[in-house]
Design an enzyme around this catalytic site. Structure first.
Site, PDB file in Angstrom:
ATOM      1  N   ASP A 161      -7.919  -3.814  -2.114  1.00 24.10           N
ATOM      2  CA  ASP A 161      -9.263  -4.225  -1.684  1.00 24.10           C
ATOM      3  C   ASP A 161     -10.136  -4.520  -2.910  1.00 24.10           C
ATOM      4  OD1 ASP A 161      -8.473  -3.527   1.025  1.00 24.10           O
ATOM      5  OD2 ASP A 161      -8.481  -1.495   0.239  1.00 24.10           O
ATOM      6  N   HIS A 189      -9.377   2.247   3.572  1.00 29.87           N
ATOM      7  CA  HIS A 189      -8.640   0.987   3.489  1.00 29.87           C
ATOM      8  C   HIS A 189      -8.507   0.439   4.906  1.00 29.87           C
ATOM      9  CE1 HIS A 189      -5.789  -2.129   2.771  1.00 29.87           C
ATOM     10  NE2 HIS A 189      -4.950  -1.580   3.610  1.00 29.87           N
TER      11      HIS A 189
HETATM   12  P1  NAI Z   1       8.049  -3.019   6.003  1.00 29.59           P
HETATM   13  O1  NAI Z   1       8.129  -2.764   7.464  1.00 29.59           O
HETATM   14  O2  NAI Z   1       8.621  -4.280   5.444  1.00 29.59           O
HETATM   15  O3  NAI Z   1       8.763  -1.823   5.229  1.00 29.59           O
HETATM   16  C1  NAI Z   1       8.524  -0.500   5.506  1.00 29.59           C
HETATM   17  C2  NAI Z   1       9.820   0.239   5.229  1.00 29.59           C
HETATM   18  O4  NAI Z   1       9.547   1.635   5.351  1.00 29.59           O
HETATM   19  C3  NAI Z   1      10.931  -0.085   6.213  1.00 29.59           C
HETATM   20  O5  NAI Z   1      12.093  -0.460   5.491  1.00 29.59           O
HETATM   21  C4  NAI Z   1      11.124   1.229   6.983  1.00 29.59           C
HETATM   22  O6  NAI Z   1      12.489   1.449   7.332  1.00 29.59           O
HETATM   23  C5  NAI Z   1      10.643   2.254   5.967  1.00 29.59           C
HETATM   24  N1  NAI Z   1      10.201   3.523   6.545  1.00 29.59           N
HETATM   25  C6  NAI Z   1       9.550   3.739   7.706  1.00 29.59           C
HETATM   26  N2  NAI Z   1       9.368   5.046   7.903  1.00 29.59           N
HETATM   27  C7  NAI Z   1       9.890   5.676   6.836  1.00 29.59           C
HETATM   28  C8  NAI Z   1      10.027   7.039   6.470  1.00 29.59           C
HETATM   29  N3  NAI Z   1       9.592   8.006   7.282  1.00 29.59           N
HETATM   30  N4  NAI Z   1      10.620   7.319   5.297  1.00 29.59           N
HETATM   31  C9  NAI Z   1      11.087   6.357   4.511  1.00 29.59           C
HETATM   32  N5  NAI Z   1      11.010   5.040   4.807  1.00 29.59           N
HETATM   33  C10 NAI Z   1      10.415   4.716   5.953  1.00 29.59           C
HETATM   34  O7  NAI Z   1       6.524  -2.850   5.627  1.00 29.59           O
HETATM   35  P2  NAI Z   1       5.774  -3.261   4.269  1.00 29.59           P
HETATM   36  O8  NAI Z   1       5.255  -4.627   4.390  1.00 29.59           O
HETATM   37  O9  NAI Z   1       6.631  -2.904   3.107  1.00 29.59           O
HETATM   38  O10 NAI Z   1       4.500  -2.288   4.346  1.00 29.59           O
HETATM   39  C11 NAI Z   1       4.642  -0.885   4.233  1.00 29.59           C
HETATM   40  C12 NAI Z   1       3.338  -0.206   4.588  1.00 29.59           C
HETATM   41  O11 NAI Z   1       2.310  -0.539   3.680  1.00 29.59           O
HETATM   42  C13 NAI Z   1       2.790  -0.548   5.967  1.00 29.59           C
HETATM   43  O12 NAI Z   1       2.312   0.637   6.575  1.00 29.59           O
HETATM   44  C14 NAI Z   1       1.639  -1.469   5.655  1.00 29.59           C
HETATM   45  O13 NAI Z   1       0.661  -1.445   6.679  1.00 29.59           O
HETATM   46  C15 NAI Z   1       1.120  -0.838   4.386  1.00 29.59           C
HETATM   47  N6  NAI Z   1       0.249  -1.678   3.558  1.00 29.59           N
HETATM   48  C16 NAI Z   1      -0.784  -1.047   2.910  1.00 29.59           C
HETATM   49  C17 NAI Z   1      -1.643  -1.738   2.088  1.00 29.59           C
HETATM   50  C18 NAI Z   1      -2.772  -1.045   1.387  1.00 29.59           C
HETATM   51  O14 NAI Z   1      -3.562  -1.742   0.746  1.00 29.59           O
HETATM   52  N7  NAI Z   1      -2.915   0.263   1.438  1.00 29.59           N
HETATM   53  C19 NAI Z   1      -1.471  -3.202   1.913  1.00 29.59           C
HETATM   54  C20 NAI Z   1      -0.342  -3.761   2.592  1.00 29.59           C
HETATM   55  C21 NAI Z   1       0.480  -3.003   3.386  1.00 29.59           C
END
Ligand code: NAI
Length: 328
Positions: A161, A189
């Site tokens: 952000d 966030h």
């Molecule tokens: P994604 O769905 O591509 O990858 C997430 C991965 O985490 C998947 O491979 C899944 O199997 C794994 N996962 C789920 N639960 C788990 C657990 N308990 N232990 C270990 N691995 C686990 O999602 P992406 O795009 O990589 O995003 C990840 C997270 O980051 C989402 O929650 C998204 O909303 C968040 N995010 C946060 C931002 C921020 O600024 N704080 C910005 C962009 C995304």
């Protein structure tokens, strides 16, 4: 060469993981003289574990001189063992028909378990960054589940952000993004965050005076920064991953290596500064030195800012209330 440090990354086979791991292994996060051991966690699901193996094969094929070892696992106790840094990226996304409360409790389960595992096996100095959404509340849950670790070791990612706000200001003023100093984003966030350029400067000049347009602040800047995540999903068909990974690198690098007096935004447990109740995981302006962050003090909070800071605080308190029974 320094001794290697252990960096745990959860959600390692996901989108952000794929943009993040290679940059950590190349030294962009902790410096080009700091070897790392990557400890990667994925869910115990055949497809996810297989994808993780693929990512590890690619990491091998990069032959990074700083990559001193790798572990891929579905067990948090293995992934967090002696971890010096932990980037908690994996989270439960909102599925079809899922209410906000369901999302909060599904994630509360994950971050309670991961907080407990960090508490049991991580380095006592572990620096934890929660990226997985809802990031502030997930970080709060992990912190509360790790009573033997200092609360200040737990942080949430507001840096994306902050970076988004900086690039909007650069575009508006026609100045390079690197020239923008003392900017911050308060709160959660989420679209309620309050990006605040009242104190920001470019070459010593006030950004607020340079822009001189309160309507732009209220009607263009704040909604653009607040809804940027949704705009990227609409355009790309996928959520922001490369820019999120980049922000995670920035957050950890600055925390570990220092900011030389410059402000950055981190979601951290409040110490009561600016009237934000103690313990709330809230975005604040901080400076970092010797591996510690310090909240920038003494900023004047005008009526508009107080209102915005309260909106985002109220949302965080609602989220906290929704998971309170799970932490009891
Ligand atoms: P994604 O769905 O591509 O990858 C997430 C991965 O985490 C998947 O491979 C899944 O199997 C794994 N996962 C789920 N639960 C788990 C657990 N308990 N232990 C270990 N691995 C686990 O999602 P992406 O795009 O990589 O995003 C990840 C997270 O980051 C989402 O929650 C998204 O909303 C968040 N995010 C946060 C931002 C921020 O600024 N704080 C910005 C962009 C995304």
């Amino acid at each position: 060469m320094k001794a290697p440090v252990r960096v745990a990354v959860t959600g390692a086979a996901g989108q952000i993981g794929y943009s993040l791991l290679f940059r950590i292994a190349s030294g962009e996060m902790l410096g080009k003289d700091q070897p790392v051991i990557l400890q990667m966690l994925e869910i115990p699901n055949e497809k996810a574990q297989q994808a993780l193996q693929g990512v590890m094969m690619e990491l091998e094929d990069c032959a990074f001189p700083l990559l001193a070892g790798m572990v891929g696992t579905d067990d948090a106790m293995v992934a967090f063992k002696d971890a010096d840094y932990a980037l908690l990226v994996g989270a439960r996304p909102r599925g079809p028909g899922m209410e906000r409360a369901d999302l909060l409790s599904a994630n509360a389960e994950i971050f309670t378990a991961q907080g407990k595992a960090l508490n049991a096996v991580a380095s006592r100095d572990v620096k934890v960054l929660v990226v997985g959404n809802p990031a502030n509340t997930n970080a709060y849950i992990a912190m509360k589940s790790a009573p033997d670790l200092p609360a200040g070791n737990f942080t949430a990612m507001l840096r994306l952000d902050h970076n988004r706000a900086a690039s909007q200001i650069a575009a508006k003023t026609g100045k390079p993004v690197s020239a923008i100093k003392t900017l911050t984003v308060w709160g959660n966030h989420s679209p309620t965050m309050y990006a605040d350029y009242r104190f920001a400067t470019i070459g010593g000049e006030s950004v607020k005076e340079m822009i001189g347009d309160e309507a732009w602040n209220r009607d263009v800047f704040l909604p653009t920064v607040g809804k940027r995540g949704a705009a990227i999903i609409a355009a790309r068909g996928l959520s922001s991953a490369a820019s999120a990974a980049n922000a995670a690198i920035d957050h950890m690098r600055d925390w570990a290596l220092g900011t030389n007096g410059e402000w950055v935004t981190m979601g951290i447990p409040s110490d009561g500064s600016y009237g934000i109740p103690e313990g709330v995981m809230y975005g604040f302006p901080v400076t970092c030195e010797n591996g510690k962050y310090t909240i920038v003090q003494g900023l004047e909070i005008d009526e508009f800012s107080r209102e915005r800071m309260n909106v985002t605080l109220n949302e965080l308190e609602e989220e906290r209330a929704a998971v309170a029974h799970l932490l009891a």
